[in-house]
Scaffold this motif. Structure first.
Motif, PDB file in Angstrom:
ATOM      1  N   GLU A 154      -9.475  -5.070   0.754  1.00 22.20           N
ATOM      2  CA  GLU A 154      -8.746  -3.573   0.664  1.00 22.20           C
ATOM      3  C   GLU A 154      -7.648  -2.854   0.228  1.00 22.20           C
ATOM      4  N   THR A 155      -6.906  -3.387   0.156  1.00 24.09           N
ATOM      5  CA  THR A 155      -5.208  -3.050  -0.312  1.00 24.09           C
ATOM      6  C   THR A 155      -5.578  -3.566  -1.850  1.00 24.09           C
ATOM      7  N   VAL A 200      -6.793  -0.149  -2.626  1.00 24.70           N
ATOM      8  CA  VAL A 200      -5.883   1.269  -2.342  1.00 24.70           C
ATOM      9  C   VAL A 200      -4.751   1.235  -3.131  1.00 24.70           C
ATOM     10  N   LEU A 201      -4.759  -0.133  -4.155  1.00 26.71           N
ATOM     11  CA  LEU A 201      -4.162  -0.024  -5.449  1.00 26.71           C
ATOM     12  C   LEU A 201      -4.731   0.115  -6.855  1.00 26.71           C
ATOM     13  N   ARG A 207       0.559  -1.035  -0.365  1.00 25.26           N
ATOM     14  CA  ARG A 207      -0.128   0.211   0.200  1.00 25.26           C
ATOM     15  C   ARG A 207       0.879   1.353   0.156  1.00 25.26           C
ATOM     16  N   LYS A 208       1.483   1.262   0.896  1.00 26.15           N
ATOM     17  CA  LYS A 208       2.655   2.203   0.982  1.00 26.15           C
ATOM     18  C   LYS A 208       3.621   2.657  -0.595  1.00 26.15           C
ATOM     19  N   LYS A 235      -1.110   3.389  -8.328  1.00 19.14           N
ATOM     20  CA  LYS A 235      -2.304   2.918  -8.748  1.00 19.14           C
ATOM     21  C   LYS A 235      -2.179   1.948  -9.689  1.00 19.14           C
ATOM     22  N   GLY A 287       0.940   3.121  -3.240  1.00 19.02           N
ATOM     23  CA  GLY A 287      -0.170   3.533  -3.198  1.00 19.02           C
ATOM     24  C   GLY A 287      -1.075   4.983  -3.936  1.00 19.02           C
TER      25      GLY A 287
END
Length: 513
Positions: free
Chosen positions: A146-147, A150-151, A117-118, A124, A121
């Protein structure tokens, strides 16, 4: 122009805070049966486990007990989240807060997905991906879902098992805007209805599949052939599902590329071995209160799951037997100190039978007719086909529900067996699984989806591919910090002597861990 992401940028990075891109630029994969049947089951009214209160059932849905306050099907009512969205079908949206807390607990043990995610993010890498998924819906898979969001992915999700959904977690996903169709204790018809709601939605068509068991892939292939042909890629994580993909490929009917996550080293060794070793005992203790010391247990199958199960019950003092068809696995069991026998030779004496073969009818009526009174029968394979339950649906046998996911099947003479989760996956039906281990598999799944989504046309043919060793090593490395583990670095001279790069991969493709 669409950006192509490079795995090199990830694996060479020293500082996790400064890496801005992710995924795979060029990966060379090496090429490498389960019938499409399910036992029809009906959802009966369930009582609470005697050891769990009403309030704790509402808050901790993963335990395996269901509340009796509402036995109606969620299909009979329309629910909306706090934003007014209703494109989901779950047990109770009011449980979302409880589910969010469980997801937050799982987050602490899933560091690699947090790194993804970090790092990615802002990039994308899944922008434009419409992922339809069919997995166990637990706090851990919620972190994966949810990851993916986020991507950049849009997700619609169903459950791959009628007993494994954590209702509060499904509510949290729905509250967060994910179109999820699943609840604990679905009927067989509900199961397929939920999958169809994910695939056949109006104004939305999937272009990626993340499957666990192959049911979703099979449904799209059979009912939505035009959609199946436009899928960019499939990621499958189970023995059963991979077997189905290879069947399609062999028949020349697999018209999209697929990645076999199940046979990656990180999945086989960590999810299958270590996860099952811990979660098997959890499920058995919660459902039966059994003491293992001195009990005689037969484990059918000595693959990675079987190895984990045998290690777990042996450690608690059980006498363990193994059944196997593969002479290599059988010899391994012998070397590990287990007696390799035929099930028919030991069935009269054992206190417990655990199946984990991926096959069908491993435990048949001829075996069940000879079990000792009170013998526990359970399954750690993905599908409920390993135990011949159809043969138990006869007039002379009486079924008694004892607890949620615990049935007594009683013979005319009063002898009974204790059947757990109606032969479905024991650990995810009756307990929970370690978040850290699932983090490894989930990270591999996410990277596989990103690779298929960003791969240039022509890189992958209509076939099943394995993950490269480099990705396995990368995923494993992301989790070392959890254990305060520190890798030794090869010197230039050592790397030259071994004939490998200092950055890996450190083992050849054919290496067996």
């Amino acid at each position: 122009m669409k950006k192509v992401y490079s795995l090199v940028n990830i694996t060479k990075a020293k500082d996790e805070e400064t890496v801005q891109s992710i995924c795979i630029k060029q990966i060379q994969f090496s090429d490498q049966k389960k019938e499409f049947n399910k036992l029809p089951t009906k959802t009966a009214r369930r009582s609470l486990s005697r050891s769990i209160s009403q309030s704790s059932t509402d808050s901790f849905s993963s335990v395996g007990s269901e509340s009796s306050e509402d036995v109606s099907s969620p299909k009979d009512r329309i629910q909306k989240n706090s934003k007014g969205l209703s494109d989901f079908c779950i047990k109770n949206i009011k449980q979302a807060d409880f589910g969010r807390r469980e997801i937050e607990i799982a987050l602490q043990e899933m560091p690699a997905l947090m790194v993804l995610r970090k790092r990615a993010g802002d990039e994308k890498p899944l922008a434009g991906a419409k992922v339809v998924g069919c997995t166990h819906i637990t706090a851990q898979t919620a972190v994966l879902i949810e990851t993916l969001c986020v991507l950049g992915a849009q997700c619609r999700w169903a459950a791959c098992n009628i007993f494994s959904t954590q209702n509060a977690v499904a509510a949290a996903l729905a509250e967060g805007g994910v179109s999820v169709f699943a609840w604990r204790g679905e009927s067989e018809d509900d199961f397929w209805w939920c999958i169809d709601q994910c695939v056949g939605a109006k104004n939305w068509q999937p272009n990626m599949i993340l499957d666990d068991g192959g049911d979703l892939t099979h449904w799209i292939y059979k009912k939505y052939p035009s959609v199946f042909k436009r899928i960019k890629g499939i990621v499958e994580e189970s023995v059963t599902g991979v077997h189905r993909l290879y069947q399609l490929s062999k028949a020349g009917k697999l018209c999209v590329p697929a990645i076999n996550v199940n046979d990656s080293v990180t999945k086989q060794k960590f999810d299958n071995l270590y996860c099952c070793k811990e979660s098997l005992l959890d499920g058995l203790k919660r459902t039966t209160d059994i003491m293992f010391g001195g009990k005689q247990v037969v484990v059918c199958g000595y693959g990675e799951v079987g190895k984990g199960c045998c290690t777990a019950v042996k450690a608690l003092g059980a006498i363990v037997y193994v059944t196997e068809v593969d002479p290599i696995c059988a010899l391994q069991a012998c070397m590990d100190g287990f007696r390799v026998i035929k099930l028919s030779d030991v069935i009269r004496n054992v206190d417990m039978v655990i199946t984990c073969t991926g096959n069908k009818n491993v435990v048949r009526r001829e075996h069940l007719d000879r079990t000792k009174n009170g013998c526990i029968i359970c399954n750690m394979g993905h599908s409920n086909s390993e135990i011949d339950l159809v043969s138990l649906q006869t007039a002379e046998l009486r079924w008694e529900r004892v607890r949620p996911h615990v049935d007594h099947v009683v013979w005319p003479d009063g002898r009974r067996i204790v059947l757990l989760a109606k032969g479905r996956l024991l650990n995810l039906s009756c307990s929970t699984v370690p978040s850290c281990v699932l983090s490894i598999t989930a990270t591999t799944q996410a990277l596989a989806l990103i690779e298929l989504h960003n791969a240039p046309q022509g890189r992958y043919k209509q076939d099943v591919y394995l993950l490269p060793k480099k990705m396995d090593e990368y995923v494993a490395g992301l989790h070392l910090a959890t254990f305060d583990g520190h890798l030794t670095e090869l010197t230039d001279d050592q790397a030259k002597y071994l004939g490998i790069s200092k950055q890996g991969p450190f083992k050849p493709t054919y290496y067996r861990y």
